[in-house]
Motif scaffolding. Structure first.
Motif, PDB file in Angstrom:
ATOM      1  N   ASP A 186      55.039  70.082  83.566  1.00 42.90           N
ATOM      2  CA  ASP A 186      54.013  69.227  82.957  1.00 42.90           C
ATOM      3  C   ASP A 186      52.643  69.604  83.507  1.00 42.90           C
ATOM      4  OD1 ASP A 186      56.146  68.081  81.771  1.00 42.90           O
ATOM      5  OD2 ASP A 186      55.969  66.122  82.741  1.00 42.90           O
ATOM      6  N   ASP A 187      51.687  69.607  82.599  1.00 42.80           N
ATOM      7  CA  ASP A 187      50.351  70.069  82.923  1.00 42.80           C
ATOM      8  C   ASP A 187      49.558  68.979  83.651  1.00 42.80           C
ATOM      9  OD1 ASP A 187      48.574  72.346  82.413  1.00 42.80           O
ATOM     10  OD2 ASP A 187      47.343  70.839  81.393  1.00 42.80           O
ATOM     11  N   GLY A 188      48.940  69.326  84.740  1.00 43.70           N
ATOM     12  CA  GLY A 188      48.064  68.352  85.404  1.00 43.70           C
ATOM     13  C   GLY A 188      47.888  68.573  86.887  1.00 43.70           C
ATOM     14  N   LEU A 189      47.026  67.733  87.454  1.00 48.27           N
ATOM     15  CA  LEU A 189      46.711  67.763  88.883  1.00 48.27           C
ATOM     16  C   LEU A 189      47.504  66.649  89.568  1.00 48.27           C
ATOM     17  CD1 LEU A 189      44.486  68.977  90.929  1.00 48.27           C
ATOM     18  CD2 LEU A 189      43.162  66.929  90.372  1.00 48.27           C
ATOM     19  N   ASN A 190      47.976  66.902  90.794  1.00 43.28           N
ATOM     20  CA  ASN A 190      48.738  65.889  91.535  1.00 43.28           C
ATOM     21  C   ASN A 190      47.821  65.134  92.486  1.00 43.28           C
ATOM     22  OD1 ASN A 190      51.676  66.683  90.811  1.00 43.28           O
ATOM     23  ND2 ASN A 190      50.689  68.609  91.354  1.00 43.28           N
ATOM     24  N   SER A 191      48.144  63.858  92.677  1.00 41.17           N
ATOM     25  CA  SER A 191      47.376  63.064  93.638  1.00 41.17           C
ATOM     26  C   SER A 191      47.887  63.362  95.050  1.00 41.17           C
ATOM     27  CB  SER A 191      47.521  61.586  93.317  1.00 41.17           C
ATOM     28  OG  SER A 191      48.892  61.238  93.357  1.00 41.17           O
ATOM     29  N   ILE A 192      47.039  63.067  96.049  1.00 40.99           N
ATOM     30  CA  ILE A 192      47.439  63.184  97.462  1.00 40.99           C
ATOM     31  C   ILE A 192      47.129  61.837  98.126  1.00 40.99           C
ATOM     32  CG2 ILE A 192      47.221  64.504  99.601  1.00 40.99           C
ATOM     33  CD1 ILE A 192      45.755  66.681  97.945  1.00 40.99           C
ATOM     34  N   PRO A 193      48.095  61.186  98.776  1.00 40.50           N
ATOM     35  CA  PRO A 193      49.517  61.503  98.835  1.00 40.50           C
ATOM     36  C   PRO A 193      50.130  61.559  97.430  1.00 40.50           C
ATOM     37  CG  PRO A 193      48.974  59.652 100.301  1.00 40.50           C
ATOM     38  CD  PRO A 193      47.775  59.926  99.491  1.00 40.50           C
ATOM     39  N   VAL A 194      51.219  62.324  97.348  1.00 42.26           N
ATOM     40  CA  VAL A 194      51.868  62.521  96.059  1.00 42.26           C
ATOM     41  C   VAL A 194      52.494  61.209  95.580  1.00 42.26           C
ATOM     42  CG1 VAL A 194      53.749  63.743  94.913  1.00 42.26           C
ATOM     43  CG2 VAL A 194      52.287  64.959  96.522  1.00 42.26           C
ATOM     44  N   GLU A 195      52.160  60.872  94.354  1.00 39.25           N
ATOM     45  CA  GLU A 195      52.629  59.609  93.785  1.00 39.25           C
ATOM     46  C   GLU A 195      54.146  59.628  93.572  1.00 39.25           C
ATOM     47  OE1 GLU A 195      51.301  57.407  89.813  1.00 39.25           O
ATOM     48  OE2 GLU A 195      49.644  58.359  90.913  1.00 39.25           O
ATOM     49  N   ASP A 196      54.630  60.630  92.859  1.00 37.75           N
ATOM     50  CA  ASP A 196      56.059  60.759  92.584  1.00 37.75           C
ATOM     51  C   ASP A 196      56.519  62.177  92.916  1.00 37.75           C
ATOM     52  OD1 ASP A 196      58.627  60.864  91.656  1.00 37.75           O
ATOM     53  OD2 ASP A 196      58.162  60.286  89.582  1.00 37.75           O
ATOM     54  N   PRO A 197      57.195  62.356  94.065  1.00 35.19           N
ATOM     55  CA  PRO A 197      57.613  63.711  94.460  1.00 35.19           C
ATOM     56  C   PRO A 197      58.620  64.331  93.492  1.00 35.19           C
ATOM     57  CG  PRO A 197      58.487  62.071  95.995  1.00 35.19           C
ATOM     58  CD  PRO A 197      57.560  61.343  95.072  1.00 35.19           C
ATOM     59  N   TYR A 198      59.202  63.513  92.582  1.00 28.02           N
ATOM     60  CA  TYR A 198      60.160  64.063  91.606  1.00 28.02           C
ATOM     61  C   TYR A 198      59.507  64.273  90.240  1.00 28.02           C
ATOM     62  CZ  TYR A 198      63.530  63.344  95.245  1.00 28.02           C
ATOM     63  OH  TYR A 198      64.198  63.421  96.445  1.00 28.02           O
ATOM     64  N   HIS A 199      58.172  64.303  90.250  1.00 25.96           N
ATOM     65  CA  HIS A 199      57.467  64.645  89.021  1.00 25.96           C
ATOM     66  C   HIS A 199      56.173  65.385  89.364  1.00 25.96           C
ATOM     67  CE1 HIS A 199      55.895  63.329  84.789  1.00 25.96           C
ATOM     68  NE2 HIS A 199      56.017  64.620  84.917  1.00 25.96           N
ATOM     69  N   LEU A 200      56.330  66.532  90.009  1.00 24.98           N
ATOM     70  CA  LEU A 200      55.155  67.324  90.366  1.00 24.98           C
ATOM     71  C   LEU A 200      54.639  68.043  89.123  1.00 24.98           C
ATOM     72  CD1 LEU A 200      56.348  68.924  93.731  1.00 24.98           C
ATOM     73  CD2 LEU A 200      55.126  66.761  93.379  1.00 24.98           C
ATOM     74  N   LYS A 201      53.335  67.970  88.936  1.00 23.34           N
ATOM     75  CA  LYS A 201      52.705  68.627  87.783  1.00 23.34           C
ATOM     76  C   LYS A 201      52.084  69.956  88.210  1.00 23.34           C
ATOM     77  CE  LYS A 201      50.903  64.567  87.344  1.00 23.34           C
ATOM     78  NZ  LYS A 201      49.875  63.548  87.130  1.00 23.34           N
ATOM     79  N   THR A 202      51.813  70.781  87.222  1.00 23.71           N
ATOM     80  CA  THR A 202      51.326  72.131  87.531  1.00 23.71           C
ATOM     81  C   THR A 202      50.389  72.622  86.433  1.00 23.71           C
ATOM     82  OG1 THR A 202      52.057  74.399  87.952  1.00 23.71           O
ATOM     83  CG2 THR A 202      53.386  73.148  86.422  1.00 23.71           C
ATOM     84  N   HIS A 203      49.586  73.601  86.745  1.00 21.29           N
ATOM     85  CA  HIS A 203      48.841  74.318  85.708  1.00 21.29           C
ATOM     86  C   HIS A 203      49.421  75.727  85.653  1.00 21.29           C
ATOM     87  CE1 HIS A 203      45.830  71.432  84.551  1.00 21.29           C
ATOM     88  NE2 HIS A 203      45.414  71.256  85.783  1.00 21.29           N
ATOM     89  N   GLU A 204      49.884  76.095  84.480  1.00 21.81           N
ATOM     90  CA  GLU A 204      50.518  77.405  84.335  1.00 21.81           C
ATOM     91  C   GLU A 204      49.486  78.479  84.002  1.00 21.81           C
ATOM     92  OE1 GLU A 204      53.593  77.538  81.377  1.00 21.81           O
ATOM     93  OE2 GLU A 204      54.190  79.550  81.985  1.00 21.81           O
ATOM     94  N   VAL A 205      49.575  79.603  84.701  1.00 14.69           N
ATOM     95  CA  VAL A 205      48.686  80.732  84.411  1.00 14.69           C
ATOM     96  C   VAL A 205      49.454  81.733  83.552  1.00 14.69           C
ATOM     97  CG1 VAL A 205      47.257  82.571  85.370  1.00 14.69           C
ATOM     98  CG2 VAL A 205      47.478  80.390  86.594  1.00 14.69           C
ATOM     99  N   ARG A 206      48.968  81.890  82.323  1.00 10.46           N
ATOM    100  CA  ARG A 206      49.584  82.835  81.385  1.00 10.46           C
ATOM    101  C   ARG A 206      48.586  83.943  81.076  1.00 10.46           C
ATOM    102  NH1 ARG A 206      52.339  79.264  76.592  1.00 10.46           N
ATOM    103  NH2 ARG A 206      53.716  78.009  77.880  1.00 10.46           N
ATOM    104  N   VAL A 207      49.040  84.890  80.254  1.00  7.52           N
ATOM    105  CA  VAL A 207      48.194  86.041  79.939  1.00  7.52           C
ATOM    106  C   VAL A 207      46.890  85.605  79.252  1.00  7.52           C
ATOM    107  CG1 VAL A 207      49.184  86.619  77.664  1.00  7.52           C
ATOM    108  CG2 VAL A 207      48.319  88.454  79.161  1.00  7.52           C
TER     109      VAL A 207
END
Ligand SMILES: [Zn+2]
Length: 276
Positions: A186-207
């Motif tokens: 899932d696309d997005g930025l994570n909060s710190i402290p992490v809100e839900d460690p079983y739903h970490l979001k990411t930004h994918e780097v593609r071509v």
């Protein structure tokens, strides 16, 4: 005439000769993999219990994690040396079945990454993109089994990455039993402290991800004091959808370096607690 009759025989001999040539080149190529170290230290790792990853002395800033999926060989041959030059470490999501196959890393290479400070994470055994079709036994094999496989190789497996970003409720429940965190696609930025460690979001780097877009993600992490996970697949000039060129990868490293945001591993971020 005699020579002409012999021609087919000679052409038949060419095939085994090509086979020997390929095998020889494969062996030479394998032995020439970038200076991995097969030594006593590595052998001991598989026996001993690994110490926990060093905690982060969190200073209320944004954080960045480089997270590579699928153990592609180019992550080892191309990205790893570039990260090392900058003094950065990264996370690697390993699908067990791919290890040691063509164009993927082998166990020794994964161990070398870990010895150099990377966090190895689990990415199931078979990279099945339809976890909802698995029964309880199948899920257990994919999640607990993959963790056991990694640990039997002396590798860490505290965090889990869902294949293809497609999870199921049952998979999530199984992950909670076995791992301390789960990364989605899932696309997005994570909060710190992490809100839900079983739903970490990411930004994918593609071509087709522009450097401007990545700069925006980095700036957002800096402004909001969030945890930016940058996800990568192949690092090569193939131009494939799930690839980034080595040249662009270097530019991304320069960008992160220039941001002064700490580059961190996943599990220590999960362990950052709120202000008391
Ligand atoms: Zn994957």
């Amino acid at each position: 005439m005699k020579l002409l009759k012999r021609m087919p025989m000679i052409s038949w001999m060419i095939i085994p000769m090509i086979g020997v040539w390929i095998a020889t080149n494969y062996l030479i190529g394998t032995l020439r993999q970038p200076n991995w170290s097969v030594n006593g230290a590595n052998a001991q790792i598989s026996q001993a219990k690994l110490p926990p990853l060093p905690p982060i002395n969190y200073q209320n800033t944004g954080l960045v994690t480089f997270w590579f999926d699928d153990a592609y060989l180019t992550q080892y041959t191309s990205a790893f040396p570039k990260l090392q030059e900058k003094g950065f470490v990264a996370a690697e999501a390993v699908p067990i079945k791919a290890v040691g196959t063509n164009n993927y890393m082998n166990w020794m290479q994964l161990k070398k990454l870990q010895v150099n400070g990377w966090e190895i994470t689990s990415h199931t055994r078979t990279h099945d993109c339809e976890p909802s079709k698995l029964n309880a036994e199948g899920l257990k094999s994919e999640l607990l089994g993959a963790k056991q496989d990694l640990e039997s190789q002396g590798l860490r497996a505290d965090s889990f990455v869902t294949p293809c970003g497609i999870g199921s409720e049952a998979e999530l429940e199984e992950a909670k039993k076995v791992y301390s965190s789960l990364r989605t696609t899932d696309d997005g930025l994570n909060s710190i402290p992490v809100e839900d460690p079983y739903h970490l979001k990411t930004h994918e780097v593609r071509v087709d991800t522009s450097l401007d877009e990545i700069q925006e993600w980095v700036s957002e992490a800096k402004d909001k004091h969030g945890w930016l996970i940058l996800m990568f697949h192949k690092v090569d000039d193939s131009g494939e959808k799930f690839s980034v060129s080595p040249d662009n990868f270097s530019k991304i490293l320069d960008m992160v370096d220039g941001s002064s945001l700490p580059v961190v591993l996943p599990t220590p971020v999960i362990e950052i607690k709120g202000q008391q």
